[in-house]
Write a protein that holds these residues in place. Structure first.
Motif, PDB file in Angstrom:
ATOM      1  N   ASN A  45      -5.038   3.014   2.327  1.00  0.00           N
ATOM      2  CA  ASN A  45      -5.635   3.707   2.621  1.00  0.00           C
ATOM      3  C   ASN A  45      -6.820   4.110   1.049  1.00  0.00           C
ATOM      4  OD1 ASN A  45      -6.109   6.480   2.905  1.00  0.00           O
ATOM      5  ND2 ASN A  45      -3.951   7.455   3.116  1.00  0.00           N
ATOM      6  N   ARG A  46      -7.949   4.585   1.728  1.00  0.00           N
ATOM      7  CA  ARG A  46      -9.041   4.796   0.291  1.00  0.00           C
ATOM      8  C   ARG A  46      -9.787   5.759   0.743  1.00  0.00           C
ATOM      9  NH1 ARG A  46     -10.354   2.660  -3.821  1.00  0.00           N
ATOM     10  NH2 ARG A  46     -12.234   2.780  -4.574  1.00  0.00           N
ATOM     11  N   SER A  47      -9.583   6.409  -0.087  1.00  0.00           N
ATOM     12  CA  SER A  47     -10.946   8.144   0.009  1.00  0.00           C
ATOM     13  C   SER A  47     -11.761   7.916  -0.970  1.00  0.00           C
ATOM     14  CB  SER A  47     -10.162   8.910  -1.534  1.00  0.00           C
ATOM     15  OG  SER A  47     -10.726  10.185  -1.739  1.00  0.00           O
ATOM     16  N   LEU A  48     -13.473   7.789  -0.033  1.00  0.00           N
ATOM     17  CA  LEU A  48     -13.968   7.443  -0.558  1.00  0.00           C
ATOM     18  C   LEU A  48     -15.116   8.118  -1.241  1.00  0.00           C
ATOM     19  CD1 LEU A  48     -15.001   6.014   2.776  1.00  0.00           C
ATOM     20  CD2 LEU A  48     -14.251   4.616   1.137  1.00  0.00           C
ATOM     21  N   SER A  49     -14.371   9.568  -1.005  1.00  0.00           N
ATOM     22  CA  SER A  49     -15.332  10.416  -1.531  1.00  0.00           C
ATOM     23  C   SER A  49     -14.008  12.149  -1.461  1.00  0.00           C
ATOM     24  CB  SER A  49     -16.940  11.500  -1.327  1.00  0.00           C
ATOM     25  OG  SER A  49     -16.736  11.494  -0.023  1.00  0.00           O
ATOM     26  N   ASN A  50     -14.840  13.643  -1.945  1.00  0.00           N
ATOM     27  CA  ASN A  50     -13.433  14.552  -1.627  1.00  0.00           C
ATOM     28  C   ASN A  50     -13.755  14.388   0.059  1.00  0.00           C
ATOM     29  OD1 ASN A  50     -13.300  14.685  -4.936  1.00  0.00           O
ATOM     30  ND2 ASN A  50     -15.152  15.715  -4.683  1.00  0.00           N
ATOM     31  N   ASN A  51     -14.058  14.281   0.492  1.00  0.00           N
ATOM     32  CA  ASN A  51     -14.461  14.784   1.843  1.00  0.00           C
ATOM     33  C   ASN A  51     -14.195  13.743   2.734  1.00  0.00           C
ATOM     34  OD1 ASN A  51     -17.131  16.279   0.840  1.00  0.00           O
ATOM     35  ND2 ASN A  51     -16.079  17.779   1.876  1.00  0.00           N
ATOM     36  N   TRP A  52     -14.387  12.437   2.768  1.00  0.00           N
ATOM     37  CA  TRP A  52     -13.966  10.837   3.414  1.00  0.00           C
ATOM     38  C   TRP A  52     -13.309  10.466   3.034  1.00  0.00           C
ATOM     39  CZ3 TRP A  52     -17.141  10.367   7.941  1.00  0.00           C
ATOM     40  CH2 TRP A  52     -18.178  10.727   7.995  1.00  0.00           C
ATOM     41  N   ARG A  53     -12.236   9.820   4.067  1.00  0.00           N
ATOM     42  CA  ARG A  53     -11.217   9.031   3.776  1.00  0.00           C
ATOM     43  C   ARG A  53     -11.258   8.187   4.501  1.00  0.00           C
ATOM     44  NH1 ARG A  53      -6.777   8.320   0.976  1.00  0.00           N
ATOM     45  NH2 ARG A  53      -7.277  11.101   0.102  1.00  0.00           N
ATOM     46  N   LEU A  54     -11.354   7.110   4.564  1.00  0.00           N
ATOM     47  CA  LEU A  54     -10.479   5.143   5.033  1.00  0.00           C
ATOM     48  C   LEU A  54     -10.162   4.667   5.229  1.00  0.00           C
ATOM     49  CD1 LEU A  54     -12.528   3.003   6.925  1.00  0.00           C
ATOM     50  CD2 LEU A  54     -12.043   1.948   4.539  1.00  0.00           C
ATOM     51  N   LYS A  55      -9.031   4.659   6.436  1.00  0.00           N
ATOM     52  CA  LYS A  55      -7.092   3.860   6.335  1.00  0.00           C
ATOM     53  C   LYS A  55      -7.464   3.074   7.479  1.00  0.00           C
ATOM     54  CE  LYS A  55      -4.590   8.092   6.349  1.00  0.00           C
ATOM     55  NZ  LYS A  55      -3.611   8.599   7.085  1.00  0.00           N
ATOM     56  N   LEU A  56      -7.268   1.593   7.408  1.00  0.00           N
ATOM     57  CA  LEU A  56      -7.209   0.079   7.837  1.00  0.00           C
ATOM     58  C   LEU A  56      -5.992  -0.216   8.096  1.00  0.00           C
ATOM     59  CD1 LEU A  56      -9.748  -1.529   5.939  1.00  0.00           C
ATOM     60  CD2 LEU A  56      -9.823  -0.405   8.007  1.00  0.00           C
ATOM     61  N   GLY A  57      -5.750  -0.913   9.319  1.00  0.00           N
ATOM     62  CA  GLY A  57      -3.807  -0.846   8.812  1.00  0.00           C
ATOM     63  C   GLY A  57      -3.912  -2.027  10.427  1.00  0.00           C
ATOM     64  N   ALA A  58      -2.877  -1.248  10.786  1.00  0.00           N
ATOM     65  CA  ALA A  58      -2.593  -3.619  11.122  1.00  0.00           C
ATOM     66  C   ALA A  58      -0.865  -3.277  12.340  1.00  0.00           C
ATOM     67  CB  ALA A  58      -2.481  -4.532  11.422  1.00  0.00           C
ATOM     68  N   THR A  59      -0.355  -3.353  13.622  1.00  0.00           N
ATOM     69  CA  THR A  59       0.705  -3.730  13.994  1.00  0.00           C
ATOM     70  C   THR A  59       0.551  -4.986  14.693  1.00  0.00           C
ATOM     71  OG1 THR A  59       1.505  -0.982  14.508  1.00  0.00           O
ATOM     72  CG2 THR A  59       2.757  -1.843  15.588  1.00  0.00           C
ATOM     73  N   VAL A  60       1.611  -5.385  13.825  1.00  0.00           N
ATOM     74  CA  VAL A  60       1.990  -6.716  13.803  1.00  0.00           C
ATOM     75  C   VAL A  60       3.005  -6.992  14.396  1.00  0.00           C
ATOM     76  CG1 VAL A  60       2.218  -9.469  13.580  1.00  0.00           C
ATOM     77  CG2 VAL A  60       0.353  -7.479  12.381  1.00  0.00           C
ATOM     78  N   ILE A  61       3.727  -7.599  15.760  1.00  0.00           N
ATOM     79  CA  ILE A  61       4.418  -7.649  16.788  1.00  0.00           C
ATOM     80  C   ILE A  61       5.289  -8.772  16.739  1.00  0.00           C
ATOM     81  CG2 ILE A  61       6.221  -6.906  18.696  1.00  0.00           C
ATOM     82  CD1 ILE A  61       4.786  -3.878  18.728  1.00  0.00           C
ATOM     83  N   GLY A  62       6.420  -9.856  16.448  1.00  0.00           N
ATOM     84  CA  GLY A  62       6.825 -11.103  17.588  1.00  0.00           C
ATOM     85  C   GLY A  62       7.524 -11.208  17.384  1.00  0.00           C
ATOM     86  N   GLY A  63       8.402 -12.281  18.124  1.00  0.00           N
ATOM     87  CA  GLY A  63       9.518 -12.994  18.230  1.00  0.00           C
ATOM     88  C   GLY A  63       9.948 -13.343  19.376  1.00  0.00           C
ATOM     89  N   THR A  64      11.022 -13.750  20.285  1.00  0.00           N
ATOM     90  CA  THR A  64      10.866 -14.195  21.772  1.00  0.00           C
ATOM     91  C   THR A  64      11.409 -12.979  22.755  1.00  0.00           C
ATOM     92  OG1 THR A  64      13.546 -13.615  21.914  1.00  0.00           O
ATOM     93  CG2 THR A  64      13.084 -15.248  20.520  1.00  0.00           C
ATOM     94  N   LEU A  65      10.590 -13.616  24.145  1.00  0.00           N
ATOM     95  CA  LEU A  65      10.140 -12.551  24.851  1.00  0.00           C
ATOM     96  C   LEU A  65      11.078 -11.663  25.582  1.00  0.00           C
ATOM     97  CD1 LEU A  65       7.861 -14.998  27.016  1.00  0.00           C
ATOM     98  CD2 LEU A  65       7.190 -12.519  26.099  1.00  0.00           C
ATOM     99  N   SER A  66      12.424 -12.223  25.089  1.00  0.00           N
ATOM    100  CA  SER A  66      13.662 -11.007  26.336  1.00  0.00           C
ATOM    101  C   SER A  66      13.886 -10.681  24.279  1.00  0.00           C
ATOM    102  CB  SER A  66      14.518 -12.649  25.800  1.00  0.00           C
ATOM    103  OG  SER A  66      15.059 -13.506  25.242  1.00  0.00           O
TER     104      SER A  66
END
Length: 86
Positions: A45-66
């Motif tokens: 999460n990064r504030s670029l200025s007083n008005n702009w904010r940038l969020k970069l994220g991911a969801t990583v899911i893993g494991g067996t099919l069951s």
């Protein structure tokens, strides 16, 4: 006696670190101890200025099919959010 509800025997964690006055990093995760299935969600999460904010994220899911999380392992994703506040 008790049904398997999915999150029994699961380790949950959340770590957040401020990287300065305008940035932070957060990681949330879940690890099923029985079968090794996991869910990992990093977020920058990064504030670029007083008005702009940038969020970069991911969801990583893993494991067996069951497994509880593993059945969704093909649904991992990347997220980008650019927000303007006025």
């Amino acid at each position: 006696m008790f049904p398997e509800l999915g999150l029994r025997s699961t380790l949950l964690a959340r770590i957040e670190r401020t990287l300065g006055p305008a940035a932070s990093f957060e990681v949330k995760g879940a690890l099923r101890l029985r079968d090794g299935d996991f869910l990992l969600q990093p977020l920058y999460n990064r504030s670029l200025s007083n008005n702009w904010r940038l969020k970069l994220g991911a969801t990583v899911i893993g494991g067996t099919l069951s497994g509880f999380f593993g059945q969704y392992r093909d649904n991992s994703s990347l997220n980008v959010e650019l927000r303007y506040t006025f």
